[in-house]
Write a protein that holds these residues in place. Sequence first.
Motif, PDB file in Angstrom:
ATOM      1  N   ARG A 121       8.181 -90.096 -47.211  1.00  0.00           N
ATOM      2  CA  ARG A 121       7.564 -90.386 -48.478  1.00  0.00           C
ATOM      3  C   ARG A 121       6.128 -89.762 -48.532  1.00  0.00           C
ATOM      4  O   ARG A 121       5.622 -89.422 -49.568  1.00  0.00           O
ATOM      5  CB  ARG A 121       7.486 -91.772 -48.584  1.00  0.00           C
ATOM      6  CG  ARG A 121       8.886 -92.503 -48.903  1.00  0.00           C
ATOM      7  CD  ARG A 121       8.732 -93.970 -49.391  1.00  0.00           C
ATOM      8  NE  ARG A 121      10.068 -94.458 -49.617  1.00  0.00           N
ATOM      9  CZ  ARG A 121      10.352 -95.186 -48.805  1.00  0.00           C
ATOM     10  NH1 ARG A 121       9.999 -95.546 -47.616  1.00  0.00           N
ATOM     11  NH2 ARG A 121      11.586 -95.758 -48.927  1.00  0.00           N
ATOM     12  N   LEU A 122       5.289 -89.594 -47.658  1.00  0.00           N
ATOM     13  CA  LEU A 122       4.152 -88.842 -47.131  1.00  0.00           C
ATOM     14  C   LEU A 122       3.778 -87.872 -47.859  1.00  0.00           C
ATOM     15  O   LEU A 122       3.038 -87.267 -48.607  1.00  0.00           O
ATOM     16  CB  LEU A 122       3.620 -89.063 -45.990  1.00  0.00           C
ATOM     17  CG  LEU A 122       3.374 -90.477 -45.104  1.00  0.00           C
ATOM     18  CD1 LEU A 122       3.050 -90.324 -43.940  1.00  0.00           C
ATOM     19  CD2 LEU A 122       2.463 -91.222 -46.126  1.00  0.00           C
ATOM     20  N   THR A 123       4.872 -86.834 -47.563  1.00  0.00           N
ATOM     21  CA  THR A 123       4.823 -85.515 -48.170  1.00  0.00           C
ATOM     22  C   THR A 123       5.837 -85.053 -49.283  1.00  0.00           C
ATOM     23  O   THR A 123       5.944 -83.829 -49.857  1.00  0.00           O
ATOM     24  CB  THR A 123       5.030 -84.532 -46.925  1.00  0.00           C
ATOM     25  OG1 THR A 123       6.553 -84.743 -46.481  1.00  0.00           O
ATOM     26  CG2 THR A 123       4.100 -84.757 -45.784  1.00  0.00           C
ATOM     27  N   THR A 124       6.417 -85.937 -49.571  1.00  0.00           N
ATOM     28  CA  THR A 124       7.459 -85.602 -50.812  1.00  0.00           C
ATOM     29  C   THR A 124       7.267 -86.559 -52.227  1.00  0.00           C
ATOM     30  O   THR A 124       6.910 -86.191 -53.196  1.00  0.00           O
ATOM     31  CB  THR A 124       8.941 -85.972 -50.225  1.00  0.00           C
ATOM     32  OG1 THR A 124       9.119 -87.400 -49.847  1.00  0.00           O
ATOM     33  CG2 THR A 124       9.372 -84.738 -49.249  1.00  0.00           C
ATOM     34  N   SER A 125       7.834 -87.702 -51.881  1.00  0.00           N
ATOM     35  CA  SER A 125       7.757 -88.680 -53.142  1.00  0.00           C
ATOM     36  C   SER A 125       6.202 -89.034 -53.493  1.00  0.00           C
ATOM     37  O   SER A 125       5.933 -89.019 -54.669  1.00  0.00           O
ATOM     38  CB  SER A 125       8.709 -89.863 -53.061  1.00  0.00           C
ATOM     39  OG  SER A 125       8.092 -90.779 -51.980  1.00  0.00           O
ATOM     40  N   PHE A 126       5.441 -89.459 -52.761  1.00  0.00           N
ATOM     41  CA  PHE A 126       4.118 -89.911 -52.893  1.00  0.00           C
ATOM     42  C   PHE A 126       3.257 -89.058 -53.559  1.00  0.00           C
ATOM     43  O   PHE A 126       2.655 -89.346 -54.512  1.00  0.00           O
ATOM     44  CB  PHE A 126       3.376 -90.350 -51.603  1.00  0.00           C
ATOM     45  CG  PHE A 126       3.779 -91.746 -51.044  1.00  0.00           C
ATOM     46  CD1 PHE A 126       4.898 -92.448 -51.817  1.00  0.00           C
ATOM     47  CD2 PHE A 126       3.151 -92.249 -49.944  1.00  0.00           C
ATOM     48  CE1 PHE A 126       5.276 -93.803 -51.325  1.00  0.00           C
ATOM     49  CE2 PHE A 126       3.472 -93.374 -49.381  1.00  0.00           C
ATOM     50  CZ  PHE A 126       4.606 -94.043 -50.148  1.00  0.00           C
ATOM     51  N   PRO A 127       3.163 -87.509 -53.087  1.00  0.00           N
ATOM     52  CA  PRO A 127       2.298 -86.495 -53.990  1.00  0.00           C
ATOM     53  C   PRO A 127       2.646 -86.398 -55.374  1.00  0.00           C
ATOM     54  O   PRO A 127       2.354 -86.205 -56.336  1.00  0.00           O
ATOM     55  CB  PRO A 127       2.527 -85.317 -53.026  1.00  0.00           C
ATOM     56  CG  PRO A 127       2.922 -85.724 -51.742  1.00  0.00           C
ATOM     57  CD  PRO A 127       3.731 -87.042 -51.813  1.00  0.00           C
ATOM     58  N   ALA A 158       1.951 -87.586 -61.220  1.00  0.00           N
ATOM     59  CA  ALA A 158       2.451 -87.969 -62.291  1.00  0.00           C
ATOM     60  C   ALA A 158       1.281 -89.439 -62.959  1.00  0.00           C
ATOM     61  O   ALA A 158       1.298 -89.481 -64.332  1.00  0.00           O
ATOM     62  CB  ALA A 158       3.829 -88.294 -62.671  1.00  0.00           C
ATOM     63  N   PHE A 159       0.841 -90.266 -62.202  1.00  0.00           N
ATOM     64  CA  PHE A 159       0.647 -91.468 -62.566  1.00  0.00           C
ATOM     65  C   PHE A 159      -0.926 -91.801 -61.913  1.00  0.00           C
ATOM     66  O   PHE A 159      -1.461 -92.753 -62.310  1.00  0.00           O
ATOM     67  CB  PHE A 159       1.224 -92.463 -61.965  1.00  0.00           C
ATOM     68  CG  PHE A 159       2.928 -92.440 -62.455  1.00  0.00           C
ATOM     69  CD1 PHE A 159       3.182 -92.573 -63.878  1.00  0.00           C
ATOM     70  CD2 PHE A 159       3.649 -92.257 -61.624  1.00  0.00           C
ATOM     71  CE1 PHE A 159       4.507 -92.505 -64.152  1.00  0.00           C
ATOM     72  CE2 PHE A 159       4.992 -92.093 -61.854  1.00  0.00           C
ATOM     73  CZ  PHE A 159       5.508 -92.144 -63.369  1.00  0.00           C
ATOM     74  N   GLU A 160      -1.437 -90.705 -61.352  1.00  0.00           N
ATOM     75  CA  GLU A 160      -3.039 -91.074 -61.007  1.00  0.00           C
ATOM     76  C   GLU A 160      -3.981 -89.725 -61.449  1.00  0.00           C
ATOM     77  O   GLU A 160      -3.424 -88.693 -61.970  1.00  0.00           O
ATOM     78  CB  GLU A 160      -2.931 -91.042 -59.519  1.00  0.00           C
ATOM     79  CG  GLU A 160      -2.465 -92.280 -58.923  1.00  0.00           C
ATOM     80  CD  GLU A 160      -2.462 -92.398 -57.432  1.00  0.00           C
ATOM     81  OE1 GLU A 160      -3.298 -91.818 -56.756  1.00  0.00           O
ATOM     82  OE2 GLU A 160      -1.483 -92.997 -56.857  1.00  0.00           O
ATOM     83  N   ALA A 180      12.137 -83.581 -57.943  1.00  0.00           N
ATOM     84  CA  ALA A 180      11.850 -84.852 -58.638  1.00  0.00           C
ATOM     85  C   ALA A 180      12.305 -86.079 -57.558  1.00  0.00           C
ATOM     86  O   ALA A 180      12.763 -85.774 -56.534  1.00  0.00           O
ATOM     87  CB  ALA A 180      12.973 -85.155 -59.698  1.00  0.00           C
ATOM     88  N   THR A 181      11.511 -87.388 -58.079  1.00  0.00           N
ATOM     89  CA  THR A 181      12.052 -88.605 -57.195  1.00  0.00           C
ATOM     90  C   THR A 181      12.051 -89.772 -57.947  1.00  0.00           C
ATOM     91  O   THR A 181      11.452 -89.889 -59.140  1.00  0.00           O
ATOM     92  CB  THR A 181      10.762 -88.677 -56.270  1.00  0.00           C
ATOM     93  OG1 THR A 181      11.042 -89.817 -55.171  1.00  0.00           O
ATOM     94  CG2 THR A 181       9.477 -88.949 -56.968  1.00  0.00           C
ATOM     95  N   GLY A 184       8.245 -95.166 -59.612  1.00  0.00           N
ATOM     96  CA  GLY A 184       7.791 -94.041 -59.249  1.00  0.00           C
ATOM     97  C   GLY A 184       8.899 -92.929 -59.692  1.00  0.00           C
ATOM     98  O   GLY A 184       9.143 -91.874 -58.847  1.00  0.00           O
ATOM     99  N   VAL A 185       9.327 -92.990 -60.902  1.00  0.00           N
ATOM    100  CA  VAL A 185      10.017 -91.701 -61.318  1.00  0.00           C
ATOM    101  C   VAL A 185       9.156 -90.630 -61.687  1.00  0.00           C
ATOM    102  O   VAL A 185       8.243 -90.724 -62.613  1.00  0.00           O
ATOM    103  CB  VAL A 185      11.074 -92.180 -62.609  1.00  0.00           C
ATOM    104  CG1 VAL A 185      11.691 -91.036 -63.256  1.00  0.00           C
ATOM    105  CG2 VAL A 185      11.743 -93.122 -62.209  1.00  0.00           C
ATOM    106  N   ALA A 186       9.265 -89.565 -61.050  1.00  0.00           N
ATOM    107  CA  ALA A 186       8.402 -88.633 -61.312  1.00  0.00           C
ATOM    108  C   ALA A 186       9.075 -87.110 -60.978  1.00  0.00           C
ATOM    109  O   ALA A 186       9.873 -86.911 -60.367  1.00  0.00           O
ATOM    110  CB  ALA A 186       6.928 -88.712 -60.447  1.00  0.00           C
TER     111      ALA A 186
END
Length: 394
Positions: A11-17, A22-24, A59-60, A82-84
């Motif tokens: 998640r650190l290099t895929t979904s989190f970024p 998208a949201f920050e 996408a995640t 976390g849909v992005a």
Amino acid sequence: MLIRRLAAEERLTTSFPLQAYAFEASPLTAERVEAFHRYLPYNKGNRTLIVEEGGETRATASAVPMRQNLRGAVLPMAGVAGVATHPLARRQGYVRALLRQLLDEMRDGGHPLSALYPFRASFYEKFGYVGLPRARTVRFSPADLAPLLRTALPGTVSWERIGTGYARFRSFTERCLRERHGFALFPDFRDVGLRDRDDRWLVTATVDGGVVGALTYRIDDHGGELVGDDLLATDPYARALLLQFLARHVDQVDRISLQVPADELPELWLTDLAVQVEARVSRPGSLAPMARLLSVDSLAGLPAGPGRVRIELVGDRWLAGTHLLDGATGHLELTSGGPAPEATLTAAGLSALAYGVLDPAEVHIRGLGDIGPEAATELRRLFPRVLPYLFADF
């Protein structure tokens, strides 16, 4: 296109970024990237899927295994979050494919309900979701609470940091989950982040040895604002105890803000209370939550009025077929025989009735079902209107 489930560290290099973009605020700072490592443990039980093409994440989407009260029954619920999508991969069907697989897996894993905060409500309505009431923000001056300081109330209040009082707070929200329609709770692995961050005060109201009310809050500055989260109270006495505590901040803060359920009426709390009540819905950034049923079987056994109707469910991947709903026993039964008025419903239409947010006529008006007068009468008996309160903000 490859869809796969992430291992925790990925998640650190895929979904989190992608989610952060998208949201920050972006680009991300080094401090924010470092914060991903601290946030990782609170995602360990989530189910996170990504779409990959050419070795890159496109996408995640994640599902948080939660619990929700549906008309008195506490059921497993998939909180979608976390849909992005990568900015160069948007509007290419990736999120649709992800959601289908994610909801397939959650439903197969025993989660008959799902809820989320949408990026666009009309998109999720096509996936069978229907809007729920947004919590109201209430703003007022602590000076207007002065009459409560002269009122003798049964019970006491306690005050502590949330890190110290977390177990007491969690126990009380478990009670709210059992008693309040629509209420939802994070799993333990996620909820303990509130304890670990320890960035809130906690005030609890107790009567006869039991907690009956709770509020977490922070103060932004002297002469500024006391910013409360959800005002949780089982009855007017519990609410009054919490407001009486807030009244003691009259010489410390200029104003107070709180979150309250949609069926709360702050303008009636006290005489001469000057109060602003707001439910702001805007796109993007501040949308009302949505929810849906993923299984018709989740309706079986729910409290119901003495109605009887046959429904045909159309246009959905997870809800389909014809079902006879009968509430003659006081609890909803799914049966097969006998005459009954008929209605055609989409998944969003049935979800709206089950969650109590739309009248059958409104379901019809909004194109979420074809309901004749007789069927509408029976559906009103089966599913009386009741406002859900989605406590968890995921």
